[in-house]
Design a protein around this motif. Sequence first.
Motif, PDB file in Angstrom:
ATOM      1  N   HIS A 228      23.051  48.124  25.789  1.00 32.41           N
ATOM      2  CA  HIS A 228      22.419  47.005  25.908  1.00 32.41           C
ATOM      3  C   HIS A 228      22.171  46.198  25.007  1.00 32.41           C
ATOM      4  N   PHE A 229      21.776  46.754  23.958  1.00 36.36           N
ATOM      5  CA  PHE A 229      21.563  45.710  22.621  1.00 36.36           C
ATOM      6  C   PHE A 229      20.273  45.042  22.984  1.00 36.36           C
ATOM      7  N   ASP A 230      20.297  43.516  22.601  1.00 31.84           N
ATOM      8  CA  ASP A 230      19.592  42.697  22.776  1.00 31.84           C
ATOM      9  C   ASP A 230      19.597  41.806  24.237  1.00 31.84           C
ATOM     10  N   LEU A 231      20.702  42.097  24.786  1.00 32.54           N
ATOM     11  CA  LEU A 231      20.848  41.224  25.923  1.00 32.54           C
ATOM     12  C   LEU A 231      21.783  41.850  26.949  1.00 32.54           C
ATOM     13  N   VAL A 232      21.565  41.640  28.201  1.00 25.45           N
ATOM     14  CA  VAL A 232      22.989  42.361  29.002  1.00 25.45           C
ATOM     15  C   VAL A 232      23.108  41.198  29.814  1.00 25.45           C
ATOM     16  N   ARG A 233      24.369  40.943  30.314  1.00 27.53           N
ATOM     17  CA  ARG A 233      24.886  39.806  31.262  1.00 27.53           C
ATOM     18  C   ARG A 233      25.319  40.516  32.454  1.00 27.53           C
ATOM     19  N   SER A 234      24.422  39.935  33.709  1.00 22.40           N
ATOM     20  CA  SER A 234      24.827  40.542  34.715  1.00 22.40           C
ATOM     21  C   SER A 234      25.108  39.599  35.852  1.00 22.40           C
ATOM     22  N   GLY A 235      26.304  39.725  36.350  1.00 20.22           N
ATOM     23  CA  GLY A 235      27.014  38.553  37.380  1.00 20.22           C
ATOM     24  C   GLY A 235      26.758  39.227  38.874  1.00 20.22           C
ATOM     25  N   ILE A 236      27.768  40.094  38.971  1.00 25.75           N
ATOM     26  CA  ILE A 236      28.109  40.365  40.515  1.00 25.75           C
ATOM     27  C   ILE A 236      26.713  41.226  41.023  1.00 25.75           C
ATOM     28  N   ALA A 237      26.310  41.823  40.315  1.00 29.03           N
ATOM     29  CA  ALA A 237      24.899  42.730  40.461  1.00 29.03           C
ATOM     30  C   ALA A 237      23.822  41.983  40.980  1.00 29.03           C
ATOM     31  N   VAL A 238      23.566  40.514  40.412  1.00 26.51           N
ATOM     32  CA  VAL A 238      22.678  39.778  40.743  1.00 26.51           C
ATOM     33  C   VAL A 238      22.627  39.687  42.416  1.00 26.51           C
ATOM     34  N   TYR A 239      23.888  39.486  42.745  1.00 22.71           N
ATOM     35  CA  TYR A 239      24.117  38.972  44.079  1.00 22.71           C
ATOM     36  C   TYR A 239      24.175  40.154  45.005  1.00 22.71           C
ATOM     37  N   GLY A 240      23.911  41.471  44.466  1.00 19.69           N
ATOM     38  CA  GLY A 240      23.602  42.644  45.371  1.00 19.69           C
ATOM     39  C   GLY A 240      24.827  43.297  45.683  1.00 19.69           C
ATOM     40  N   ILE A 241      25.822  43.182  44.636  1.00 16.82           N
ATOM     41  CA  ILE A 241      27.341  43.731  45.162  1.00 16.82           C
ATOM     42  C   ILE A 241      27.442  44.855  44.092  1.00 16.82           C
ATOM     43  N   SER A 242      27.680  46.134  44.591  1.00 14.74           N
ATOM     44  CA  SER A 242      27.951  47.030  43.477  1.00 14.74           C
ATOM     45  C   SER A 242      29.067  46.730  42.507  1.00 14.74           C
ATOM     46  N   PRO A 243      28.894  46.855  41.263  1.00 16.17           N
ATOM     47  CA  PRO A 243      30.251  46.727  40.114  1.00 16.17           C
ATOM     48  C   PRO A 243      30.826  47.819  40.140  1.00 16.17           C
ATOM     49  N   SER A 244      30.365  49.027  40.627  1.00 17.65           N
ATOM     50  CA  SER A 244      31.137  50.362  40.619  1.00 17.65           C
ATOM     51  C   SER A 244      31.111  50.897  42.184  1.00 17.65           C
ATOM     52  N   PRO A 245      31.824  50.587  43.225  1.00 14.05           N
ATOM     53  CA  PRO A 245      31.567  50.837  44.335  1.00 14.05           C
ATOM     54  C   PRO A 245      32.083  52.422  44.603  1.00 14.05           C
ATOM     55  N   GLU A 246      32.919  52.962  43.559  1.00 16.85           N
ATOM     56  CA  GLU A 246      33.449  54.179  43.559  1.00 16.85           C
ATOM     57  C   GLU A 246      32.354  55.331  43.419  1.00 16.85           C
ATOM     58  N   ILE A 247      31.360  54.678  42.564  1.00 14.30           N
ATOM     59  CA  ILE A 247      30.130  55.685  42.191  1.00 14.30           C
ATOM     60  C   ILE A 247      28.856  55.416  43.032  1.00 14.30           C
ATOM     61  N   GLY A 248      28.667  54.319  43.692  1.00 14.96           N
ATOM     62  CA  GLY A 248      27.511  54.050  44.302  1.00 14.96           C
ATOM     63  C   GLY A 248      27.670  52.691  45.123  1.00 14.96           C
ATOM     64  N   ALA A 249      26.639  52.692  46.183  1.00 17.38           N
ATOM     65  CA  ALA A 249      26.645  51.472  46.950  1.00 17.38           C
ATOM     66  C   ALA A 249      25.678  50.637  46.308  1.00 17.38           C
ATOM     67  N   PRO A 250      25.515  49.516  46.717  1.00 18.20           N
ATOM     68  CA  PRO A 250      24.315  48.711  46.310  1.00 18.20           C
ATOM     69  C   PRO A 250      23.023  49.262  46.288  1.00 18.20           C
ATOM     70  N   ALA A 251      22.505  49.818  47.427  1.00 14.44           N
ATOM     71  CA  ALA A 251      21.143  50.569  47.438  1.00 14.44           C
ATOM     72  C   ALA A 251      21.131  51.720  46.433  1.00 14.44           C
ATOM     73  N   ASP A 252      22.140  52.342  46.074  1.00 13.29           N
ATOM     74  CA  ASP A 252      22.188  53.310  45.039  1.00 13.29           C
ATOM     75  C   ASP A 252      21.744  52.875  43.714  1.00 13.29           C
ATOM     76  N   PHE A 253      21.909  51.511  43.474  1.00 18.42           N
ATOM     77  CA  PHE A 253      21.508  50.860  42.381  1.00 18.42           C
ATOM     78  C   PHE A 253      20.288  49.990  42.276  1.00 18.42           C
ATOM     79  N   GLY A 254      19.657  50.160  43.579  1.00 16.64           N
ATOM     80  CA  GLY A 254      18.376  49.348  43.855  1.00 16.64           C
ATOM     81  C   GLY A 254      18.673  48.090  44.006  1.00 16.64           C
ATOM     82  N   LEU A 255      19.823  47.570  44.637  1.00 19.29           N
ATOM     83  CA  LEU A 255      20.493  46.224  44.908  1.00 19.29           C
ATOM     84  C   LEU A 255      20.549  46.107  46.427  1.00 19.29           C
ATOM     85  N   ARG A 256      20.590  44.567  46.733  1.00 15.56           N
ATOM     86  CA  ARG A 256      20.646  44.278  48.079  1.00 15.56           C
ATOM     87  C   ARG A 256      21.655  43.077  48.155  1.00 15.56           C
ATOM     88  N   PRO A 257      22.793  43.204  49.117  1.00 13.22           N
ATOM     89  CA  PRO A 257      23.398  42.070  49.028  1.00 13.22           C
ATOM     90  C   PRO A 257      22.850  40.682  49.520  1.00 13.22           C
TER      91      PRO A 257
END
Length: 391
Positions: A228-257
Amino acid sequence: MTETVPLSTAPLRARAAVDLAALRDNVRALRAAAPHAELMAVVKSDAYGHGAVPCARAAVEAGATWLGTATPEEALALRAAGLDGRIMCWLWTPGGPWREAIEAGLDVSVSGMWALDEVTAAARLAGPSAPARIQLKADTGLGRNGCQPGEDWDRLVTAALEAQSAGLVRVTGLWSHFACADEPGHPSIAAQLTRFREMTAYAEARGVRPEVRHIANSPATLTVPDSHFDLVRSGIAVYGISPSPEIGAPADFGLRPVMTLSASVALVKQVPGGHGVSYGHHYTTAGTTTLGLIPVGYADGIPRHASGTGPVLVGGKWRTVAGRIAMDQFVVDLGGDEPETGTEALLFGPGDRGEPTAEDWAQAAGTIAYEIVTRIGTRVPRVYLNEQVAD
């Protein structure tokens, strides 16, 4: 930029509803996942097809302190729309709008000497707008953009510090990008983190004092806290899509499409058995049935690779694309059901109503959900829900 239409005048053919309340909630979830770092909301490619300006505003409202784009033109459009604050852009080619970027107060990425030469030349012309804010990008193992470690990095750091001493630039950041952060435990993750620490330590030992160091993208924000350092850059997760669908759906990460794509059924008709459907007759009806015409196609961003496999919710039931997806339309076999013309066909959304998700379409097309939402074309109007922040 995509077209924005008011909900009340949305055309019946198709629409992409973008829920800005869901986007704000996603930003808050990502901030909670990296509580000691600032958050950059990446809104490149028209906010992954969702609409850059409305999504950027919503992200800032939810606490994003940086915005990120790929091209300088995207970043300049955000400034022209009245978005203040820190905006970074990183995909430059020779002859790019360096001076305009400097005058707009953008943070620009520099990966090699040619870029440093061009930005310093632009800074000399910009006069009072200088110094240019630059961020040096290190190639820590992705093998794409970024400066190689060793002699190339030494040369770039040295030249950047000389330009800074001359008042032409200010080195505001040191950054890199992961290759396999969406595969937790992949050995390249630890290797890139080690290389990033080495390259930033070298630059800092030479005198660079960055405001931010950053390497974490969406999957690393959620699964690699050491990055994480000083800044994280979030792209697809901002839009509620899991960036790692093999390990979790959006809801598993607290996200909503955020996006729901729908169309109106344009025609329902009965056909006999043995009836060919769409180009090439790759689908033939097994018996007497009804067909529904969905008036969107690959010109709207519906992937042709999902011909015969793409899922759609019509009349409360999952249907599958029958035959080839054409430029403007495709067909589903309704199995004898006869919904009224104009019935809503849900291609994808959060799944609350039993509809498919962007991930379901990605699986059907053999791609990733990033591509599904990003490719939705400009003739599909975006309808923004919850534009006002709730009290």
